[in-house]
Design a protein around this motif. Structure first.
Motif, PDB file in Angstrom:
ATOM      1  N   PRO A 190      27.204  43.897  47.108  1.00  0.00           N
ATOM      2  CA  PRO A 190      27.535  42.845  47.746  1.00  0.00           C
ATOM      3  C   PRO A 190      28.814  43.071  49.042  1.00  0.00           C
ATOM      4  O   PRO A 190      29.361  44.202  48.756  1.00  0.00           O
ATOM      5  CB  PRO A 190      28.472  41.751  46.892  1.00  0.00           C
ATOM      6  CG  PRO A 190      28.099  42.531  45.568  1.00  0.00           C
ATOM      7  CD  PRO A 190      27.667  43.825  45.711  1.00  0.00           C
TER       8      PRO A 190
ATOM      9  N   PHE B  17      34.243  38.176  47.848  1.00  0.00           N
ATOM     10  CA  PHE B  17      33.519  38.473  49.030  1.00  0.00           C
ATOM     11  C   PHE B  17      33.049  37.331  49.793  1.00  0.00           C
ATOM     12  O   PHE B  17      32.961  37.469  51.228  1.00  0.00           O
ATOM     13  CB  PHE B  17      31.685  38.797  48.345  1.00  0.00           C
ATOM     14  CG  PHE B  17      32.016  40.137  47.573  1.00  0.00           C
ATOM     15  CD1 PHE B  17      32.101  41.508  48.414  1.00  0.00           C
ATOM     16  CD2 PHE B  17      31.897  40.230  46.066  1.00  0.00           C
ATOM     17  CE1 PHE B  17      32.206  42.667  47.402  1.00  0.00           C
ATOM     18  CE2 PHE B  17      31.777  41.367  45.511  1.00  0.00           C
ATOM     19  CZ  PHE B  17      32.355  42.645  45.991  1.00  0.00           C
TER      20      PHE B  17
ATOM     21  N   TYR C 179      28.511  36.166  46.404  1.00  0.00           N
ATOM     22  CA  TYR C 179      28.141  36.805  47.668  1.00  0.00           C
ATOM     23  C   TYR C 179      27.074  36.176  48.395  1.00  0.00           C
ATOM     24  O   TYR C 179      26.241  35.744  47.649  1.00  0.00           O
ATOM     25  CB  TYR C 179      28.272  38.399  47.578  1.00  0.00           C
ATOM     26  CG  TYR C 179      27.075  38.731  46.900  1.00  0.00           C
ATOM     27  CD1 TYR C 179      25.965  39.146  47.333  1.00  0.00           C
ATOM     28  CD2 TYR C 179      27.353  39.194  45.472  1.00  0.00           C
ATOM     29  CE1 TYR C 179      24.843  39.893  46.816  1.00  0.00           C
ATOM     30  CE2 TYR C 179      26.075  39.885  44.822  1.00  0.00           C
ATOM     31  CZ  TYR C 179      25.274  39.955  45.423  1.00  0.00           C
ATOM     32  OH  TYR C 179      23.892  40.610  44.558  1.00  0.00           O
TER      33      TYR C 179
END
Length: 672
Positions: free
Chosen positions: A69, A266, A664
Motif C-alpha cells: 500500500p 494510507f 488503501y
C-alpha cells in the motif's frame, strides 16, 4: 579528463593485441561487410538478445519486489441523515455522528476486526480487587488535532462530564457509581461499587479534549460550534464542512492526521455526503458519485453498480416481538406465548424479507456469535404444535378465527314459579326474559314474580308453543313456570350466558421498510393459526415516547443490540422492566434474575458461559418474546478500495472503520 582518454586508448590497444578484437570504427563498418541475409540474421539476434535481457531484468524485478500500500487517495461514502453532535458524549442516537466520532476520536480501549477489546490510548491495564478496580497506564506523546498534548486530565474531564446530570448525556447511566482518580501523570484508577465483567467495553468511550470543553457551561455544551468542528486524537481530522440552505451538513471531508499516535492511515482523505432518504443514497451509489454505503438487506437488490463489492458482517443484535403480559390477558397464558413462537416460519422470513442475508434467532444470547451452546428449548416452525397449545388454552376455530367460549354463572330453574314467588330464581328468570324484547319489553328485574313477569312467561310459552304448550294441548300460555317451561328456560338461558372471546393481539413497530414487512409477514403467519393481529406503526420518537417508555403495548416488534461482552441484565432483569430499563417484555423470574446478577460479577468466561446457557433455557421456557432474526450488516465499497480486513463481528455499524488505517487505494513496489 585527458588522463582518462589516454587510459581507454591504451586499454583498447591491450584488448586488440590480446584478443584481436575489431576497433569501434571497424564495428561501425560491419554492415558494409554483410550481405542482406546476414544483416537480417544479425538484427534478429540483436532483437532477441535485447528482448531476453529485458525479460530477465523485469522478471528479476517482479520476483524480488512486492506490491505494498502507498499513501494517498480519497474515499467517499454516503450516509442517510445529517451530523448534529460529533461529540462522544452525545453521538449515540445518530448514525452519522457515531461514524464521524469513530474516525476523529480515540478511546482508552477499542475493538479489533474480531470484535475483541484491545488497548488504544492506554499502554496496559491491571484488574484488581476481584474486578472492582481497574488501573490504566496511558501512552505517552499523544497529541490532539490542534497539537495540544493528551493527558489523564482529559479522561477525568470526559467521565465527570458524562456523570454530571446537567450535561444530559445519554451515557450517564453507564457511569453512575464509577469513581476515577489520577494516580500519576499517566496513570488512572477506576473504582467500581461492584465487580462488572463488561467494564473494559465501557472504556471504549471516546475521550474529549478538556482544554477545548472545560470552559463551556452545561447550558451551552450542545450549542457549541465544536460539536461540528471537532478536535480529537483519532486517525483523521476535520478538513472542511459544507452546509445546505437548512443549515444541515451536506458534506464533510476528513484528512489524515499526520501526528496520529498509532499506524497512520494510507488514505489521504475521507469525504462523507449526507442524504435525506435511502432512495437518494442508492441513486447516488448507482451513478458512481460515492464509493461506499451501508444499507439494510431488504434494499440490497437495488444496488446495481457492479464496481461496488458487497461485504457482509455479523452484528450482535436481533429483532424480536416482545410480549407484554402486563397489558394483555391472552399473553398471560404461557400456551399462547409458546404457540406464537411455534407459529413463526423464520426461514420464510429470511428468504422473502432479508434475501437470505441474515440468520434465524432462537435465543437472546446469540449462541452462534458468542460461541455458546444452542438452547434446549427450540421454537422451530411447527404449526401442529402451535394448534395443540392453543387448543390446550381453550381456543377453537370458528370461521377461521380462534375463539374461547366462556360460561358465566348460570342459575338453573328447579322450582315452580308463579305469582307471588320471589328469590334468586325469579331474578334469573326476569334477567333471561329481559334479553328478548318481544317477550319482556318492560325488562323489570325485582326478584318478585308479579303480573308483568307472568305476562312475559305467557309470551315465552307461546313463542315456544310446540315444546311447552302443545304436549299439554294448551292454546295459550299459563304464566306459570312448570316442568316443560323450566326445561326450555334452562336451555335458552344457559346459552345466553355463554360468552365468546376472539383471540386478538395488537402489534406495534417502527415506520421502517424492514420492520413493516416483518410485521405484515407475522400477521400473515399468525392468522393461519386463527389469531387476529392488528398492526400499527409509528416514528421512532413517537414509539419511544408514547409506548416504550410507559410500556403501553401488547406486542412490540423491535431490535436489541448486545456488546462484544454480552450483558443481558438491562434487557431481562426484573428491575429493568420500567423505563429507563430495557426489559421490554416486563419479564419477571427470580431464577433468571439470580443468574443475571451472578453473571455480571463473574470474571471467569467459562463460568459465565454455563450460567448464560442455563439462563437462556429458563427464559425460553417462559417465552416472554418471539425471537426472529439477526440481519447481516451490509457494506458496499468500491473495488478500488483495498485492505479491508475480514471482519467477524461489528459491535455497532460505526465499527466498520475499526482498522481504517489499513485501507488503501494507491500502491507501490518495494524490494522484498
Amino acid at each position: 579528463m585527458r588522463n582518462w582518454t589516454i587510459f581507454f586508448r591504451q586499454y583498447e590497444k591491450h584488448l586488440k593485441s590480446r584478443w584481436n578484437l575489431p576497433s569501434f570504427s571497424q564495428w561501425r563498418q560491419l554492415h558494409k561487410a554483410l550481405n542482406q541475409k546476414e544483416r537480417i540474421i544479425l538484427i534478429s539476434l540483436l532483437i532477441l538478445f535485447f528482448s531476453s535481457s529485458a525479460f530477465l531484468t523485469f522478471n528479476f524485478y517482479f520476483e524480488n519486489t512486492e506490491i505494498k500500500p502507498a499513501f494517498g487517495g480519497e474515499y467517499s461514502e454516503g450516509i442517510v441523515g445529517h451530523p448534529r453532535f460529533i461529540n462522544p458524549i452525545y453521538a449515540t442516537a445518530n448514525d452519522a455522528d457515531r461514524d464521524l466520532v469513530e474516525l476523529i476520536f480515540s478511546g482508552l480501549m477499542k475493538y479489533d476486526h474480531n470484535g475483541e477489546i484491545i488497548p488504544d490510548l492506554i499502554e496496559n491495564y491491571d484488574i484488581k480487587d476481584d474486578g472492582k478496580i481497574f488501573e490504566l497506564e496511558l501512552k505517552e506523546n499523544i497529541f490532539w488535532h490542534d497539537d495540544q498534548k493528551f493527558s489523564a486530565d482529559d479522561v477525568i474531564f470526559t467521565i465527570q462530564t458524562i456523570q454530571n446530570s446537567n450535561y444530559k448525556s445519554p451515557l450517564r447511566a453507564n457511569w453512575l457509581g464509577v469513581e476515577i482518580e489520577k494516580i500519576s501523570k499517566n496513570k488512572l484508577r477506576f473504582k467500581l461499587k461492584n465487580p462488572y465483567n463488561s467494564f473494559l467495553e465501557r472504556l471504549t468511550l471516546k475521550i474529549l479534549p478538556a482544554h477545548i470543553w472545560q470552559n463551556i457551561s452545561p447550558e451551552n455544551f450542545t450549542l457549541s460550534d465544536y460539536n461540528l468542528n471537532p478536535i480529537g486524537t483519532g486517525p483523521f481530522q476535520l478538513k472542511n464542512l459544507k452546509q445546505n440552505g437548512n443549515n444541515s451538513v451536506a458534506s464533510l471531508t476528513l484528512e489524515r492526521f499526520q501526528n496520529y499516535f498509532a499506524q497512520k492511515p494510507f488514505l489521504e482523505k475521507i469525504s462523507f455526503i449526507f442524504f435525506d432518504s435511502k432512495k437518494d443514497l442508492i441513486n447516488s451509489a448507482n451513478k458512481g458519485e460515492i464509493k461506499g454505503l451501508t444499507i439494510s438487506p431488504i434494499l440490497s437488490p437495488k444496488i446495481t453498480k457492479k464496481e461496488l463489492n458487497e461485504y457482509a458482517f455479523s452484528l450482535p443484535r436481533y429483532f424480536s416481538v416482545f410480549l407484554n403480559s402486563e397489558k394483555s390477558e391472552f399473553l398471560k397464558e404461557i400456551e399462547i406465548r409458546q404457540a406464537l413462537n411455534f407459529g413463526i416460519n423464520r426461514t420464510e422470513m429470511l428468504e422473502t424479507i432479508l434475501f437470505s442475508k441474515g440468520k434465524a434467532v432462537f435465543s437472546p444470547i446469540l449462541p452462534e456469535i458468542y460461541g455458546y451452546k444452542s438452547p434446549f428449548t427450540n421454537y422451530k416452525y411447527d404449526i401442529e404444535k402451535a394448534q395443540e397449545l392453543l387448543k390446550k388454552a381453550g381456543f377453537e376455530k370458528q370461521n377461521g378465527k380462534l375463539v374461547k367460549i366462556i360460561k358465566e354463572n348460570f342459575t338453573e330453574f328447579k322450582t315452580e314459579l308463579k305469582i307471588g314467588s320471589k328469590g334468586n330464581e325469579v331474578t334469573a328468570l326476569q334477567t333471561c326474559l329481559s334479553k328478548d324484547v318481544e317477550v319482556y319489553p318492560e325488562a323489570i328485574i325485582t326478584g318478585y314474580f308479579g303480573s308483568a313477569t307472568k305476562s312475559a312467561v305467557s309470551k315465552f310459552q307461546e313463542k315456544y308453543y310446540d315444546e311447552i304448550l302443545k304436549p299439554y294441548k294448551l292454546k295459550s300460555g299459563t304464566g306459570t313456570v312448570g316442568k316443560s317451561t323450566r326445561a326450555k328456560l334452562n336451555e335458552i338461558c344457559e346459552e345466553q350466558n355463554k360468552g365468546i372471546i376472539e383471540l386478538k393481539i395488537s402489534l406495534i413497530t417502527v415506520k421502517d421498510p424492514l420492520l413493516e414487512e416483518t410485521a405484515d409477514l407475522l400477521k400473515k403467519q399468525w392468522e393461519k393459526l386463527g389469531i387476529q393481529v392488528e398492526i400499527k406503526t409509528f416514528s421512532i420518537s413517537e414509539l419511544e415516547r408514547d409506548f416504550i417508555k410507559p410500556r403501553t403495548y401488547e406486542c412490540l416488534l423491535f431490535g436489541e443490540v448486545l456488546g462484544a461482552i454480552p450483558d443481558l441484565f438491562p434487557f431481562w432483569h426484573s428491575s429493568q422492566s420500567k423505563d429507563p430499563g430495557l426489559n421490554l417484555s416486563e419479564y419477571k423470574n427470580k431464577n433468571a434474575d439470580n443468574l443475571l446478577e451472578k453473571i455480571r460479577i463473574t470474571l471467569d468466561e467459562q463460568e459465565r458461559q454455563k450460567m448464560y446457557e442455563e439462563f437462556q433455557d429458563i427464559l425460553l421456557q417462559d417465552s416472554p418474546a418471539v425471537f426472529l432474526y439477526s440481519p447481516d450488516y451490509l457494506y458496499f465499497i468500491s473495488s478500488t478500495i483495498e485492505g479491508i480486513p475480514k471482519i467477524n463481528i461489528v459491535v455497532d455499524p460505526s465499527k466498520r472503520f475499526v482498522e481504517i488505517q489499513d485501507w488503501y487505494i494507491k500502491t507501490k513496489r518495494t524490494w522484498k
